[in-house]
Design a protein around this motif. Structure first.
Motif, PDB file in Angstrom:
ATOM      1  N   TRP A   1      10.929   3.690   1.376  1.00 17.77           N
ATOM      2  CA  TRP A   1       9.872   3.248   1.087  1.00 17.77           C
ATOM      3  C   TRP A   1       8.723   3.922   2.159  1.00 17.77           C
ATOM      4  CZ3 TRP A   1       5.938   2.013   5.633  1.00 17.77           C
ATOM      5  CH2 TRP A   1       4.862   1.508   4.742  1.00 17.77           C
ATOM      6  N   THR A   2       8.212   4.623   1.211  1.00 18.15           N
ATOM      7  CA  THR A   2       6.980   5.852   2.294  1.00 18.15           C
ATOM      8  C   THR A   2       5.807   5.177   2.585  1.00 18.15           C
ATOM      9  OG1 THR A   2       8.267   7.060   1.094  1.00 18.15           O
ATOM     10  CG2 THR A   2       5.342   7.495   1.367  1.00 18.15           C
ATOM     11  N   SER A   3       4.959   5.296   3.365  1.00 19.23           N
ATOM     12  CA  SER A   3       3.431   5.092   4.249  1.00 19.23           C
ATOM     13  C   SER A   3       2.783   5.955   3.187  1.00 19.23           C
ATOM     14  CB  SER A   3       3.366   4.712   5.351  1.00 19.23           C
ATOM     15  OG  SER A   3       3.777   6.579   5.817  1.00 19.23           O
ATOM     16  N   PRO A   4       1.413   4.848   3.248  1.00 22.90           N
ATOM     17  CA  PRO A   4       0.033   5.512   2.862  1.00 22.90           C
ATOM     18  C   PRO A   4       0.175   7.102   4.297  1.00 22.90           C
ATOM     19  CG  PRO A   4      -0.302   3.300   2.821  1.00 22.90           C
ATOM     20  CD  PRO A   4       0.926   3.759   3.699  1.00 22.90           C
ATOM     21  N   TRP A   5      -0.364   8.099   4.218  1.00 28.72           N
ATOM     22  CA  TRP A   5      -0.616   8.745   4.642  1.00 28.72           C
ATOM     23  C   TRP A   5      -2.181   8.283   5.764  1.00 28.72           C
ATOM     24  CZ3 TRP A   5       1.333  14.262   5.499  1.00 28.72           C
ATOM     25  CH2 TRP A   5       2.259  14.405   4.175  1.00 28.72           C
ATOM     26  N   ALA A   6      -1.495   8.726   6.773  1.00 27.33           N
ATOM     27  CA  ALA A   6      -2.376   8.061   8.127  1.00 27.33           C
ATOM     28  C   ALA A   6      -3.006   9.094   8.677  1.00 27.33           C
ATOM     29  CB  ALA A   6      -1.287   7.364   9.209  1.00 27.33           C
TER      30      ALA A   6
ATOM     31  N   GLN B   1       3.401  11.506   8.096  1.00 27.36           N
ATOM     32  CA  GLN B   1       3.523  10.103   7.224  1.00 27.36           C
ATOM     33  C   GLN B   1       5.422   9.839   7.015  1.00 27.36           C
ATOM     34  OE1 GLN B   1       4.038  11.179   3.240  1.00 27.36           O
ATOM     35  NE2 GLN B   1       2.945   9.369   2.138  1.00 27.36           N
ATOM     36  N   VAL B   2       5.824   8.800   7.195  1.00 31.03           N
ATOM     37  CA  VAL B   2       7.306   7.989   7.724  1.00 31.03           C
ATOM     38  C   VAL B   2       7.727   7.459   6.149  1.00 31.03           C
ATOM     39  CG1 VAL B   2       6.234   5.630   8.220  1.00 31.03           C
ATOM     40  CG2 VAL B   2       7.861   6.605   8.922  1.00 31.03           C
ATOM     41  N   ARG B   3       8.743   7.666   5.878  1.00 33.90           N
ATOM     42  CA  ARG B   3       9.624   7.433   4.914  1.00 33.90           C
ATOM     43  C   ARG B   3      10.486   6.635   5.770  1.00 33.90           C
ATOM     44  NH1 ARG B   3      11.502  11.406   0.367  1.00 33.90           N
ATOM     45  NH2 ARG B   3      13.164  12.339   2.606  1.00 33.90           N
TER      46      ARG B   3
ATOM     47  N   ALA C   1       0.743  -1.289  -0.188  1.00 32.16           N
ATOM     48  CA  ALA C   1      -0.130   0.070   0.397  1.00 32.16           C
ATOM     49  C   ALA C   1       1.034   1.151   0.030  1.00 32.16           C
ATOM     50  CB  ALA C   1      -1.209  -0.004   1.363  1.00 32.16           C
ATOM     51  N   GLY C   2       1.929   1.042   0.139  1.00 29.15           N
ATOM     52  CA  GLY C   2       2.891   2.328   0.013  1.00 29.15           C
ATOM     53  C   GLY C   2       3.693   2.848  -1.100  1.00 29.15           C
ATOM     54  N   THR C   3       4.796   3.151  -1.217  1.00 34.73           N
ATOM     55  CA  THR C   3       5.641   3.410  -2.170  1.00 34.73           C
ATOM     56  C   THR C   3       6.822   2.960  -2.502  1.00 34.73           C
ATOM     57  OG1 THR C   3       4.071   5.957  -2.836  1.00 34.73           O
ATOM     58  CG2 THR C   3       6.245   5.334  -3.819  1.00 34.73           C
ATOM     59  N   ARG C   4       7.484   2.204  -3.127  1.00 31.33           N
ATOM     60  CA  ARG C   4       8.935   1.596  -2.846  1.00 31.33           C
ATOM     61  C   ARG C   4       9.533   1.900  -4.260  1.00 31.33           C
ATOM     62  NH1 ARG C   4       5.120  -2.599  -3.600  1.00 31.33           N
ATOM     63  NH2 ARG C   4       6.040  -3.171  -5.982  1.00 31.33           N
ATOM     64  N   ARG C   5      10.461   2.689  -3.266  1.00 28.72           N
ATOM     65  CA  ARG C   5      11.415   3.103  -4.797  1.00 28.72           C
ATOM     66  C   ARG C   5      13.318   1.894  -4.418  1.00 28.72           C
ATOM     67  NH1 ARG C   5       7.975   4.658  -6.261  1.00 28.72           N
ATOM     68  NH2 ARG C   5       7.756   7.344  -7.139  1.00 28.72           N
ATOM     69  N   GLY C   6      13.492   1.073  -5.167  1.00 29.84           N
ATOM     70  CA  GLY C   6      14.967   0.752  -5.234  1.00 29.84           C
ATOM     71  C   GLY C   6      14.291  -0.585  -4.015  1.00 29.84           C
ATOM     72  N   LEU C   7      12.945  -1.421  -3.553  1.00 31.77           N
ATOM     73  CA  LEU C   7      12.965  -2.007  -3.072  1.00 31.77           C
ATOM     74  C   LEU C   7      11.900  -2.761  -3.643  1.00 31.77           C
ATOM     75  CD1 LEU C   7      12.266   0.095   0.354  1.00 31.77           C
ATOM     76  CD2 LEU C   7      14.029  -0.751  -0.533  1.00 31.77           C
ATOM     77  N   LYS C   8      11.741  -4.327  -3.409  1.00 25.80           N
ATOM     78  CA  LYS C   8      11.208  -5.530  -3.194  1.00 25.80           C
ATOM     79  C   LYS C   8      10.451  -5.828  -2.244  1.00 25.80           C
ATOM     80  CE  LYS C   8      14.672  -8.974  -2.484  1.00 25.80           C
ATOM     81  NZ  LYS C   8      15.863 -10.266  -3.540  1.00 25.80           N
TER      82      LYS C   8
END
Length: 400
Positions: free
Chosen positions: A84-89, A171-173, A51-58
């Motif tokens: 990895w960036t979370s959705p907005w909480a 958010q948390v990243r 559900a979050g956003t990934r950059r360079g991760l699996k």
């Protein structure tokens, strides 16, 4: 350790983290008691991370790890990095503080960087603020927090992000980092935060509940017998209440890692070792809440995180479930009858149970010897100084 008083703390997860109580009814009651001014949110499953956003991760089963990292330079050193960036909480109230916590695997010289940002009710989005650079082994870059970074929406103070007024969402990243060109399997297994509003106002003392008469067999360790130990990690004695409390809870679960780097002959060497493993080089102390739970998470099979509670009635559910709690208090003269120290502007100890009348049974590491650590404190006095000092802050460390 003696620790600065802190106001409210915060975390956000996909579902309230409650103690594993024996019955569904008890869990339901715990949810009903939870104040709307505290919300814990975290992400730990495959679906959560997707559900979050990934950059360079699996994606993995309950984790994210590096796949196609990008080069990044930090403090003059080159790393392979992925984020990895979370959705907005959205906690449903105007949060004034957040405390992020995480569980990560950081072998060798790898580490994780944890950042948070807030968004105001009018849609204004703040900058990303770095809360911590963390690793278990503390190699290459020191394990540290980054106090300051004030912007229009908030600022960092050690383990806590404080909003300038309040935020409607956050958010948390997390950035996973390993030395460039290496294959160290750094990964993130869980991240979240507890979002809250200051809850220090006086309230009636909670009524005793199902925890009365239950005392958990948590071993007793005194921080004071370590006075003068390892100045590079705070020097023991009054500085090590948090590390000593964390060591007691781990020992309760039968966890006693080999105290690597600790000189032979140290009594209760696990305390010295815990201080080494939770030391925050930015704060210059062992009382960083998130660093204690992140270290414990590398050793236990269950969850390890920071939360806040409204009262001791909520703490009783954890005791009934067999989970001792490390809690943060502060008190002046004559405010805590029977305490081994006369006052403290910030102190951590372990709630291990409750007397039949509802008074609190603790392992207070400020006792001069191990035999002097077990104490019983008046319920009303203890609840008052816990809520007023830290808004009911507690480490939840579970091994299951």
């Amino acid at each position: 350790m003696l620790r600065r008083p802190a106001a409210v703390l915060a975390l956000c997860l996909v579902g309230l983290l409650l103690p594993q109580t024996p019955t569904a009814t008890a869990a339901t009651e715990a949810r009903q008691r939870a104040t709307p001014q505290v919300q814990v949110t975290s992400w730990s499953s495959y679906a959560d991370f997707k559900a979050g956003t990934r950059r360079g991760l699996k994606l993995g089963r309950g984790s994210v790890s590096l796949l196609k990292p990008k080069r990044r330079t930090i403090a003059g050193r080159s790393y392979d990095a992925g984020t990895w960036t979370s959705p907005w909480a959205t906690p449903g109230f105007g949060a004034t503080a957040l405390i992020p916590t995480w569980e990560a695997t950081t072998p060798g010289k790898s580490l994780v960087r944890v950042e948070v940002r807030g968004r105001a009710a009018d849609g204004t989005t703040g900058s990303w603020d770095t809360v911590a650079d963390w690793s278990r082994l503390n190699k290459r870059l020191p394990r540290t927090t980054h106090s300051g970074q004030a912007d229009d929406l908030g600022r960092v103070s050690v383990d806590t992000w404080y909003a300038t007024s309040s935020v409607a969402s956050w958010q948390v990243r997390v950035t996973l980092l390993r030395p460039a060109g290496t294959t160290q399997p750094v990964s993130l297994e869980r991240v979240g935060a507890v979002a809250s509003v200051d809850a220090a106002a006086a309230r009636p003392t909670s009524q005793p509940g199902p925890g009365v008469g239950t005392v958990l067999p948590v071993p007793t360790y005194s921080q004071m017998v370590h006075s003068g130990h390892y100045p590079q990690w705070g020097g023991g004695g009054e500085a090590w209440c948090s590390a000593t409390s964390t060591a007691m809870v781990l020992a309760y679960y039968g966890i006693a890692p080999a105290p690597a780097g600790i000189a032979p002959g140290h009594v209760d060497a696990a305390v010295d070792y815990t201080a080494k493993m939770v030391y925050d080089h930015g704060y210059d102390g062992t009382g960083n809440w998130a660093f204690n739970t992140a270290y414990a998470a590398t050793l236990v099979a269950g969850d390890s995180y920071v939360t806040r509670m409204r009262d001791l009635r909520e703490a009783e559910d954890y005791i009934v479930a067999g989970v001792p709690l490390v809690v943060s208090i502060a008190f002046g003269r004559n405010q805590l009858t029977g305490a081994p120290i006369s006052m403290s502007n910030g102190h951590l100890l372990v709630i291990v149970g409750f007397e039949p009348d509802g008074d609190v049974v603790v392992n207070d590491p400020a006792g001069a010897t191990n035999a002097a650590v077990r104490r019983v404190y008046d319920r009303a006095q203890f609840e008052r100084i816990w809520i007023a000092a830290s808004g009911g802050t507690a480490y939840v460390i579970r091994n299951s």
